[in-house]
Design a protein around this motif. Structure first.
Motif, PDB file in Angstrom:
ATOM      1  N   SER A 161      30.831 -19.773  27.622  1.00  0.00           N
ATOM      2  CA  SER A 161      29.597 -20.203  28.279  1.00  0.00           C
ATOM      3  C   SER A 161      29.649 -21.715  28.470  1.00  0.00           C
ATOM      4  CB  SER A 161      28.385 -19.801  27.426  1.00  0.00           C
ATOM      5  OG  SER A 161      27.199 -20.327  27.961  1.00  0.00           O
ATOM      6  N   VAL A 162      30.283 -22.136  29.566  1.00  0.00           N
ATOM      7  CA  VAL A 162      30.494 -23.565  29.805  1.00  0.00           C
ATOM      8  C   VAL A 162      29.287 -24.186  30.512  1.00  0.00           C
ATOM      9  CG1 VAL A 162      33.001 -23.381  29.831  1.00  0.00           C
ATOM     10  CG2 VAL A 162      31.729 -23.060  31.950  1.00  0.00           C
ATOM     11  N   HIS A 163      29.170 -25.506  30.356  1.00  0.00           N
ATOM     12  CA  HIS A 163      28.043 -26.246  30.946  1.00  0.00           C
ATOM     13  C   HIS A 163      28.630 -27.259  31.918  1.00  0.00           C
ATOM     14  CE1 HIS A 163      23.889 -27.507  31.116  1.00  0.00           C
ATOM     15  NE2 HIS A 163      24.205 -28.752  30.800  1.00  0.00           N
ATOM     16  N   VAL A 164      28.978 -26.803  33.118  1.00  0.00           N
ATOM     17  CA  VAL A 164      29.711 -27.654  34.054  1.00  0.00           C
ATOM     18  C   VAL A 164      28.807 -28.569  34.882  1.00  0.00           C
ATOM     19  CG1 VAL A 164      31.639 -26.048  34.241  1.00  0.00           C
ATOM     20  CG2 VAL A 164      29.740 -25.863  35.849  1.00  0.00           C
ATOM     21  N   GLY A 165      27.521 -28.357  34.856  1.00  0.00           N
ATOM     22  CA  GLY A 165      26.629 -29.170  35.676  1.00  0.00           C
ATOM     23  C   GLY A 165      26.307 -30.523  35.083  1.00  0.00           C
ATOM     24  N   SER A 166      26.740 -30.764  33.849  1.00  0.00           N
ATOM     25  CA  SER A 166      26.375 -31.992  33.158  1.00  0.00           C
ATOM     26  C   SER A 166      27.524 -32.998  33.177  1.00  0.00           C
ATOM     27  CB  SER A 166      26.010 -31.678  31.701  1.00  0.00           C
ATOM     28  OG  SER A 166      25.828 -32.853  30.952  1.00  0.00           O
ATOM     29  N   GLU A 167      27.164 -34.273  33.145  1.00  0.00           N
ATOM     30  CA  GLU A 167      28.161 -35.334  33.010  1.00  0.00           C
ATOM     31  C   GLU A 167      28.128 -35.923  31.600  1.00  0.00           C
ATOM     32  OE1 GLU A 167      27.543 -38.165  36.082  1.00  0.00           O
ATOM     33  OE2 GLU A 167      27.999 -36.767  37.715  1.00  0.00           O
ATOM     34  N   ASN A 168      27.366 -35.273  30.727  1.00  0.00           N
ATOM     35  CA  ASN A 168      27.275 -35.717  29.339  1.00  0.00           C
ATOM     36  C   ASN A 168      28.633 -35.560  28.659  1.00  0.00           C
ATOM     37  OD1 ASN A 168      26.858 -34.937  26.315  1.00  0.00           O
ATOM     38  ND2 ASN A 168      24.978 -36.023  26.869  1.00  0.00           N
ATOM     39  N   HIS A 169      29.055 -36.589  27.949  1.00  0.00           N
ATOM     40  CA  HIS A 169      30.379 -36.591  27.314  1.00  0.00           C
ATOM     41  C   HIS A 169      30.536 -35.437  26.333  1.00  0.00           C
ATOM     42  CE1 HIS A 169      34.119 -38.157  25.654  1.00  0.00           C
ATOM     43  NE2 HIS A 169      33.587 -38.068  24.439  1.00  0.00           N
ATOM     44  N   ASN A 170      29.484 -35.165  25.540  1.00  0.00           N
ATOM     45  CA  ASN A 170      29.552 -34.070  24.570  1.00  0.00           C
ATOM     46  C   ASN A 170      29.740 -32.728  25.259  1.00  0.00           C
ATOM     47  OD1 ASN A 170      29.352 -35.621  22.256  1.00  0.00           O
ATOM     48  ND2 ASN A 170      27.123 -35.445  22.130  1.00  0.00           N
ATOM     49  N   HIS A 171      29.008 -32.511  26.371  1.00  0.00           N
ATOM     50  CA  HIS A 171      29.132 -31.249  27.091  1.00  0.00           C
ATOM     51  C   HIS A 171      30.526 -31.086  27.687  1.00  0.00           C
ATOM     52  CE1 HIS A 171      24.486 -30.963  27.698  1.00  0.00           C
ATOM     53  NE2 HIS A 171      24.877 -30.337  26.616  1.00  0.00           N
ATOM     54  N   LEU A 172      31.069 -32.161  28.251  1.00  0.00           N
ATOM     55  CA  LEU A 172      32.396 -32.083  28.862  1.00  0.00           C
ATOM     56  C   LEU A 172      33.457 -31.798  27.803  1.00  0.00           C
ATOM     57  CD1 LEU A 172      32.164 -35.093  31.360  1.00  0.00           C
ATOM     58  CD2 LEU A 172      31.928 -32.651  31.869  1.00  0.00           C
ATOM     59  N   GLY A 173      33.333 -32.444  26.654  1.00  0.00           N
ATOM     60  CA  GLY A 173      34.280 -32.193  25.570  1.00  0.00           C
ATOM     61  C   GLY A 173      34.170 -30.776  25.044  1.00  0.00           C
ATOM     62  N   LEU A 174      32.936 -30.287  24.952  1.00  0.00           N
ATOM     63  CA  LEU A 174      32.729 -28.914  24.495  1.00  0.00           C
ATOM     64  C   LEU A 174      33.318 -27.904  25.476  1.00  0.00           C
ATOM     65  CD1 LEU A 174      29.142 -28.700  22.931  1.00  0.00           C
ATOM     66  CD2 LEU A 174      31.262 -27.923  21.899  1.00  0.00           C
ATOM     67  N   ASN A 175      33.188 -28.170  26.761  1.00  0.00           N
ATOM     68  CA  ASN A 175      33.768 -27.256  27.751  1.00  0.00           C
ATOM     69  C   ASN A 175      35.260 -27.079  27.514  1.00  0.00           C
ATOM     70  OD1 ASN A 175      31.325 -26.870  29.062  1.00  0.00           O
ATOM     71  ND2 ASN A 175      31.709 -28.423  30.622  1.00  0.00           N
ATOM     72  N   ASP A 176      35.969 -28.185  27.345  1.00  0.00           N
ATOM     73  CA  ASP A 176      37.412 -28.101  27.106  1.00  0.00           C
ATOM     74  C   ASP A 176      37.710 -27.378  25.798  1.00  0.00           C
ATOM     75  OD1 ASP A 176      38.151 -29.444  29.452  1.00  0.00           O
ATOM     76  OD2 ASP A 176      37.984 -31.415  28.497  1.00  0.00           O
ATOM     77  N   ALA A 177      36.936 -27.678  24.767  1.00  0.00           N
ATOM     78  CA  ALA A 177      37.155 -27.036  23.467  1.00  0.00           C
ATOM     79  C   ALA A 177      36.917 -25.533  23.555  1.00  0.00           C
ATOM     80  CB  ALA A 177      36.237 -27.658  22.414  1.00  0.00           C
ATOM     81  N   MET A 178      35.858 -25.136  24.285  1.00  0.00           N
ATOM     82  CA  MET A 178      35.559 -23.709  24.423  1.00  0.00           C
ATOM     83  C   MET A 178      36.682 -22.970  25.144  1.00  0.00           C
ATOM     84  SD  MET A 178      31.472 -23.262  25.075  1.00  0.00           S
ATOM     85  CE  MET A 178      31.199 -24.647  26.158  1.00  0.00           C
ATOM     86  N   VAL A 179      37.217 -23.586  26.203  1.00  0.00           N
ATOM     87  CA  VAL A 179      38.303 -22.940  26.944  1.00  0.00           C
ATOM     88  C   VAL A 179      39.538 -22.811  26.058  1.00  0.00           C
ATOM     89  CG1 VAL A 179      39.815 -23.079  28.944  1.00  0.00           C
ATOM     90  CG2 VAL A 179      37.424 -23.762  29.156  1.00  0.00           C
ATOM     91  N   GLU A 180      39.856 -23.853  25.309  1.00  0.00           N
ATOM     92  CA  GLU A 180      41.026 -23.801  24.427  1.00  0.00           C
ATOM     93  C   GLU A 180      40.858 -22.738  23.341  1.00  0.00           C
ATOM     94  OE1 GLU A 180      41.333 -27.771  23.075  1.00  0.00           O
ATOM     95  OE2 GLU A 180      41.971 -28.586  25.012  1.00  0.00           O
ATOM     96  N   GLN A 181      39.667 -22.661  22.765  1.00  0.00           N
ATOM     97  CA  GLN A 181      39.408 -21.638  21.747  1.00  0.00           C
ATOM     98  C   GLN A 181      39.499 -20.247  22.367  1.00  0.00           C
ATOM     99  OE1 GLN A 181      38.321 -22.072  18.395  1.00  0.00           O
ATOM    100  NE2 GLN A 181      38.178 -24.294  18.337  1.00  0.00           N
ATOM    101  N   MET A 182      38.941 -20.093  23.569  1.00  0.00           N
ATOM    102  CA  MET A 182      38.987 -18.792  24.236  1.00  0.00           C
ATOM    103  C   MET A 182      40.428 -18.388  24.535  1.00  0.00           C
ATOM    104  SD  MET A 182      37.036 -17.511  27.701  1.00  0.00           S
ATOM    105  CE  MET A 182      37.878 -18.712  28.745  1.00  0.00           C
TER     106      MET A 182
END
Length: 315
Positions: A161-182
């Motif tokens: 469940s990625v949050h691609v609409g945000s430019e927030n650094h935490n959200h962008l880092g979480l997106n990458d982490a979620m994909v790697e974990q998945m």
């Protein structure tokens, strides 16, 4: 890439069935190096500490006796799950706050992931998260996997469940982490990966307050922004467009709906670990999603997250 070679499994003291332990063994068995699984339980009985008829030594002896009984029970129920090539151990501690005991063990043992079973309500087909679950999701420094069922379904998928609409650094880092974990999980569990994103509905009050406002133009612009951001994320991680879903609506509605359509056995979410009054009155989007998902949930913290229970920061 996630390793998951040191796994902490929280035992369910009320059941002979331990879906969290089974999932842990599934993950550990697919590791390319030696894995260690710790089967962990925190117990406490107020009466053992309050009785005035026993000395301190006698109370300690009684607690040790209870702990030894639980350890024996845990080893017995774990027999059918434990594999020869996986290092396995059992630990029982006496603590009146289970989540604090679990997180203390994560720090002490350097565990890569915590796996815990959830209660499934058969009548409503929903997952019931306990106070311990919520504390772990908010405060545990390692990823937390909440397991619903023992069996891994056929032809299952795993969603991030990625949050691609945000430019927030935490959200962008979480997106990458979620994909790697998945990616790690789909390799180990034999599942199809999908990236899922929800974008907001145009607020109805805007069209009332601003008659010249064109809601369709606004909606198209928002959707275009999310599609472009999703394309960048999927290309960064080598995903085909067919493995992405971008839909309008609240995440707590969209994600569970997509999870059901795609036969998801797990959803990976990012949580900021909000605590205090903001957690009580506002809550996390991730937590609203978790409330509505009827499958396993893996919750991740952003890079640099510091748990309020980190012993290094304790005063």
């Amino acid at each position: 890439m996630s390793i998951y070679n040191k796994i902490l499994v929280v035992a369910d003291i009320n059941s002979e069935v331990q879906p969290a332990l089974e999932r842990a063994m599934q993950l550990a068995s697919k590791s390319q190096s030696t894995s260690h699984v710790l089967f962990f339980l925190s117990i406490y009985d107020f009466s053992y500490d309050m009785t005035s008829m026993l000395s301190v030594d006698e109370r300690d002896a009684m607690r040790r006796g209870v702990i030894q009984q639980r350890e024996k029970w845990m080893r017995e129920i774990a027999k059918e799950h434990v594999l020869d090539d996986i290092q396995f151990d059992v630990r029982v501690v006496w603590h009146n706050r289970p989540y604090e005991a679990i997180i203390a063990e994560v720090f002490a043992g350097g565990h890569d992931i915590v796996i815990k079973g959830t209660r499934k309500h058969d009548l409503l087909e929903s997952v019931i998260f306990t106070p311990t679950d919520w504390h772990l999701l908010r405060k545990c420094p390692s990823p937390v996997l909440m397991v619903k069922n023992s069996a891994w379904p056929e032809n299952a998928s795993i969603l991030a469940s990625v949050h691609v609409g945000s430019e927030n650094h935490n959200h962008l880092g979480l997106n990458d982490a979620m994909v790697e974990q998945m990616n790690s999980l789909t390799d180990r569990l034999g599942a199809e990966p999908y990236l899922v994103n929800a974008y907001p509905v145009t607020p109805a009050n805007i069209t009332i307050e601003l008659p010249e406002f064109d809601p369709s133009t606004y909606t198209n612009a928002v959707r275009g922004h999310h599609l472009t951001a999703m394309k960048a994320l999927r290309q960064k991680h080598g995903y085909d467009e067919s493995k992405t879903v971008v839909e309008q609506g609240l995440p707590e509605d969209v994600i569970p709906d997509v999870a059901q359509r795609l036969n998801a056995a797990m959803v990976v979410v990012g949580t900021t670990g909000r605590t205090g009054l903001s957690a009580v009155f506002i809550g996390n989007t991730a937590e609203h999603i978790i409330d509505n998902i009827n499958c396993d949930v893996l919750a991740l913290k952003p890079n640099g997250y510091v748990s309020p229970l980190d012993p290094k920061t304790a005063v």
